[in-house]
Design a protein around this motif. Structure first.
Motif, mmCIF file in Angstrom:
data_model
loop_
_atom_site.group_PDB
_atom_site.id
_atom_site.type_symbol
_atom_site.label_atom_id
_atom_site.label_comp_id
_atom_site.label_asym_id
_atom_site.label_seq_id
_atom_site.Cartn_x
_atom_site.Cartn_y
_atom_site.Cartn_z
ATOM 1 N N VAL A 79 0.868 -1.172 0.000
ATOM 2 C CA VAL A 79 0.000 0.000 0.000
ATOM 3 C C VAL A 79 0.907 1.225 0.000
ATOM 4 O O VAL A 79 1.754 1.374 0.882
ATOM 5 C CB VAL A 79 -0.929 0.011 1.222
ATOM 6 C CG1 VAL A 79 -1.908 1.188 1.139
ATOM 7 C CG2 VAL A 79 -1.687 -1.300 1.331
ATOM 8 N N ASP A 108 1.387 5.435 -0.204
ATOM 9 C CA ASP A 108 0.838 6.797 -0.040
ATOM 10 C C ASP A 108 1.527 7.687 -1.072
ATOM 11 O O ASP A 108 2.629 8.172 -0.851
ATOM 12 C CB ASP A 108 1.109 7.284 1.389
ATOM 13 C CG ASP A 108 0.549 8.666 1.657
ATOM 14 O OD1 ASP A 108 -0.071 9.242 0.752
ATOM 15 O OD2 ASP A 108 0.743 9.169 2.783
ATOM 16 N N GLN A 111 -1.429 10.920 4.048
ATOM 17 C CA GLN A 111 -2.749 10.348 3.783
ATOM 18 C C GLN A 111 -2.916 9.063 4.584
ATOM 19 O O GLN A 111 -2.118 8.138 4.450
ATOM 20 C CB GLN A 111 -2.920 10.040 2.297
ATOM 21 C CG GLN A 111 -4.187 9.267 1.949
ATOM 22 C CD GLN A 111 -5.446 10.010 2.352
ATOM 23 O OE1 GLN A 111 -5.619 11.175 2.024
ATOM 24 N NE2 GLN A 111 -6.322 9.345 3.106
ATOM 25 N N ALA A 153 -4.378 5.440 5.721
ATOM 26 C CA ALA A 153 -4.802 4.238 5.000
ATOM 27 C C ALA A 153 -5.474 3.316 6.001
ATOM 28 O O ALA A 153 -4.874 2.945 7.015
ATOM 29 C CB ALA A 153 -3.612 3.545 4.349
ATOM 30 N N VAL A 211 -9.379 -1.585 1.330
ATOM 31 C CA VAL A 211 -8.470 -0.498 1.684
ATOM 32 C C VAL A 211 -9.159 0.829 1.383
ATOM 33 O O VAL A 211 -9.687 1.026 0.288
ATOM 34 C CB VAL A 211 -7.143 -0.590 0.909
ATOM 35 C CG1 VAL A 211 -6.188 0.514 1.363
ATOM 36 C CG2 VAL A 211 -6.493 -1.960 1.105
ATOM 37 N N ALA A 246 -9.003 5.277 1.696
ATOM 38 C CA ALA A 246 -8.185 6.489 1.841
ATOM 39 C C ALA A 246 -9.053 7.537 2.530
ATOM 40 O O ALA A 246 -9.738 8.317 1.852
ATOM 41 C CB ALA A 246 -7.702 6.984 0.479
ATOM 42 N N LEU A 249 -4.301 6.416 -2.908
ATOM 43 C CA LEU A 249 -3.361 5.361 -2.544
ATOM 44 C C LEU A 249 -3.207 4.419 -3.738
ATOM 45 O O LEU A 249 -4.134 4.265 -4.533
ATOM 46 C CB LEU A 249 -3.871 4.557 -1.338
ATOM 47 C CG LEU A 249 -4.173 5.324 -0.051
ATOM 48 C CD1 LEU A 249 -4.832 4.412 0.960
ATOM 49 C CD2 LEU A 249 -2.905 5.928 0.523
#
Length: 781
Positions: free
Chosen positions: A44, A46, A51, A53, A137, A139, A155
């Motif tokens: 993952v 950024d 930001q 997650a 997931v 953001a 992301l």
């Protein structure tokens, strides 16, 4: 002894080069669901920094399974649940997928936050799946008012599959709507199928860089024994295009000049329209006898519908990357298409269609590796927006053409839109027209949607230092509440972009420009220097209109409320901005800057998209008694050329320095003490200039056009960058990049038409680039 030379071109995001790698995007303030198998790794990333997650994981029984990724729940991580229950179409789709595992979106278990706040751009975390999982997931982020600079950003998810044999082709993208038919076409084959009037055909390139030839017949004529198919000559003629070109027409016609298909979406932008599908003769001429070919495959597929075989089929060559060179020769290279790219068309009547998956493996046509094509046919009840796609960078996900928050207002006045930098922007308006819009701006007041401009927030203790290093202007002299126009250059002095910089606070700036790459460039420079600064994309959260003309101040003074700490509209100085509200203390937040692109007194209003229509309607309510007109791109072009204002891709490029673009005033080499990118190159170029941007006044009524050559005798000494008919001056004018030897005012030159020699338009160099109000008394008034 010489070693073998190996080709290793940079080919980002191409499945064939990394078949075990999958890419996914999490939109700002959105979420993405993916499946992992045991052993798969998930990274993952950024992309822009700072930001959050948020991640949920579920096993096949629908139970929470964060531990299978070596994660634990974070108290208060509840953004995903709020997003899933907001009633949007995206949330409903995600809910349906969760319900397939028996997961209730209203009672989600706690999520894991993957990292703390303040992460730098490019920060990432890699997780390993211990078992099969459904992973979600998010953001986290909310709508930010125009005053705020705290914005959600995207992301990126990278999945390394532990068993590539399960992923010989990347997964098909989610269907766009109700599917009535779908099938996969293997390389070296073709398939025919029926489509009813109003239904949609989606041609998908599954793995990227794979061509598909397409033909279609009118079904009613075919049932009557008449073969009426797509006609390339009719289609090109009715679309005012004499030759095959790289791209798709908006409509395709048969030989009776009846519409057959309308293109609704295209995520690639480059196709060879209506060359022949590959033939046996093509392969035989290269020594490959008996090679499978699309024309024979299409003939076999259509035989069951009574269509006579042809040795070569005129076809829409989807994803085929060809060009006509300067010698009128057809050239080709690998397609631009990436995994999941597609073209979506709507059938105008009942059709029999055929698609191939091209078998060509003897040249770059299919990236040397033929792969699958997938076809989906969607129900006629679906409604898909008309859109093309752009990519911020070669490895970015495609983004379809967007509508600004002001689009309901502009679309009520016109159907004439163009995809301008990825946003639908009006060209002109019914009931007005470019000339009336132009005169309305020069004489009264006009309003234009300029939301396509890119906006970036630059935040942090090193923000000023970064911008001073990356822009030609002396940013240290910029006061809070002030705006400055600047160039952004590469090391060699060529321009990356131009734009305006607003200082919102001591360590808070907003860069307004035309290029998405500007944000990427700033992040790259910050990383090189190890600076503590964040560059956040804000284009989706800030939309803007320009209110321009001599009555613009009078209009805005009636609708903008400002607190005592801010100047009023009547007090706002040139290249300053204010933070205010619409009408009164309780109105929606807006920013107003005294800036524009017309050479007239003018302002720009900046707001959140959710507030856009309130602002638009109020502007019209106050503006109608003042003679307000809407303003489209055609009228804007006349206005900005008269004012000598430059436009990216026309008056400057990365091969043009600010001096050659006529904006040398924004490069203060003498007064700016700090170093900046391109300074050394600009000093050399300034000391020994080769060409300069000048204004031309043309004789007679025939116009010049961008790209026309400018000559003295037989020699070409310049090129037209922009040109228009100036309504206020009653003559044709142009901006021209001209050899320095011919730049003196009054110098006679000729503009070459046809081949540059057989027809010439006489012109003279004017005293400057600004043809209208050269002392800028109107814009400063």
């Amino acid at each position: 002894m010489r070693q073998p030379v190996i080709s290793r071109p940079w080919e980002p995001a191409l499945f064939a080069r990394a078949p075990n790698l999958e890419r996914h995007r999490v939109a700002p303030g959105g979420l993405t669901l993916i499946n992992l198998q045991a052993g798969d790794s998930l990274q993952v990333i950024d992309l822009e920094g700072d930001q959050r997650a948020e991640l949920h994981a579920f096993n096949p029984n629908g139970h929470a399974a964060l531990a299978a990724l070596s994660l634990s729940a974070t108290p208060g991580a509840e953004f995903s649940q709020r997003l899933l229950t907001n009633g949007s179409a995206a949330s409903e789709r995600s809910q349906r997928r969760l319900l397939g595992l028996g997961i209730n979106a209203t009672t989600l278990p706690p999520a894991a936050d993957l990292w703390p706040a303040g992460t730098p751009a490019g920060y990432s975390r890699t997780l390993q799946a211990a078992e099969a999982l459904l992973v979600m997931v998010a953001a986290p982020g909310t709508d930010s008012p125009v005053f705020s600079q705290l914005r959600a950003s995207e992301l990126r998810l990278l999945i390394q599959r532990t068993n590539p044999r399960q992923t010989l082709a990347p997964p098909l993208p989610e269907a766009l709507g109700e599917v009535v038919d779908e099938f996969t076409i293997k390389p070296g084959t073709a398939q025919a199928y029926a489509v009813a009037a109003g239904q949609y055909i989606q041609v998908l390139d599954v793995a990227g860089r794979q061509c598909s030839d397409f033909v279609a017949f009118d079904r009613r004529n075919l049932d009557a024994g008449r073969e009426v198919d797509l006609d390339p000559t009719v289609t090109r003629t009715l679309n005012s295009n004499a030759y095959p070109s790289a791209g798709l027409f908006s409509r395709f016609f048969d030989r009776n000049m009846q519409p057959m298909l309308e293109v609704r979406r295209d995520t690639v932008g480059r196709h060879d329209t209506f060359a022949l599908a590959c033939t046996s003769r093509y392969y035989e001429s290269h020594g490959y006898f008996g090679h499978a070919n699309c024309s024979d495959n299409i003939s076999r597929a259509l035989a069951e519908h009574g269509v006579a075989a042809r040795p070569g089929w005129p076809a829409i060559n989807f994803f085929f990357n060809t060009a006509i060179d300067d010698h009128q020769q057809l050239t080709m290279d690998e397609p631009w298409s990436r995994p999941g790219d597609y073209v979506l068309m709507r059938a105008s009547n009942d059709l029999i269609c055929a698609n191939s998956s091209c078998p060509d493996d003897i040249d770059p046509a299919n990236g040397w590796q033929p792969t699958d094509i997938h076809i989906r046919v969607y129900s006629a009840k679906e409604r898909f927006s008309i859109a093309m796609a752009t990519r911020i960078s070669p490895d970015s996900d495609p983004v379809l053409t967007r509508e600004s928050g002001f689009h309901p207002g502009t679309s009520a006045l016109t159907r004439h839109f163009v995809d301008y930098r990825g946003w639908w922007t009006p060209t002109h308006f019914e009931g007005f027209g470019a000339l009336e819009e132009y005169h309305g701006c020069r004489e009264r007041v006009a309003v234009m949607d300029l939301s396509a401009l890119r906006k970036f927030e630059i935040l942090g203790p090193d923000a000023e230092s970064l911008l001073n290093h990356c822009l030609t202007r002396d940013v240290r002299k910029l006061a809070i509440g002030q705006v400055v126009y600047s160039a952004m250059c590469y090391e060699h002095g060529g321009m990356l972009d131009d734009g305006t910089l607003l200082r919102l606070g001591q360590d808070a700036f907003r860069w307004i420009c035309g290029e998405d790459h500007g944000g990427v460039w700033l992040r790259e420079q910050a990383e090189k220097l190890g600076m503590k600064v964040w560059i956040k994309s804000a284009s989706e959260q800030i939309h803007n209109i320009a209110v321009q003309g001599p009555l613009s101040r009078e209009l805005l003074s009636q609708m903008i409320w400002t607190p005592p700490s801010q100047p009023s509209v009547s007090e706002l100085g040139w290249f300053r901005f204010l933070n205010g509200r619409l009408d009164d203390y309780n109105g929606c937040p807006i920013m107003v800057s005294r800036t524009g692109y017309t050479g007239e007194l003018g302002f720009e209003i900046w707001c959140h998209p959710s507030d856009a229509m309130r602002v638009w309607e109020r502007v019209w309510q106050v503006g109608k008694p003042l003679g307000l007109v809407p303003l489209g791109l055609h009228a804007l072009d006349m206005l900005r050329i008269e004012a000598g204002l430059v436009f990216a891709g026309y008056d400057f490029s990365d091969q043009t320095d600010p001096y050659e673009a006529g904006i040398g005033f924004c490069v203060p080499l003498k007064s700016k003490q700090d170093d900046f990118i391109g300074r050394d190159a600009l000093q050399r170029r300034n000391a020994s200039p080769q060409q300069r941007l000048v204004g031309l006044e043309l004789e007679g009524n025939e116009p010049a056009a961008h790209g026309d050559c400018v000559r003295v005798g037989r020699a070409q000494v310049g090129v037209i960058t922009s040109a228009t008919r100036s309504p206020v001056l009653g003559k044709n004018i142009a901006l021209c990049r001209l050899a320095i030897d011919y730049c003196e005012a009054g110098t006679a030159v000729e503009i070459g038409k046809l081949d540059g020699q057989q027809k010439r338009i006489s012109a003279r160099v004017s005293s400057g680039t600004v043809a209208y109000d050269p002392d800028k008394s109107r814009v400063r008034s």
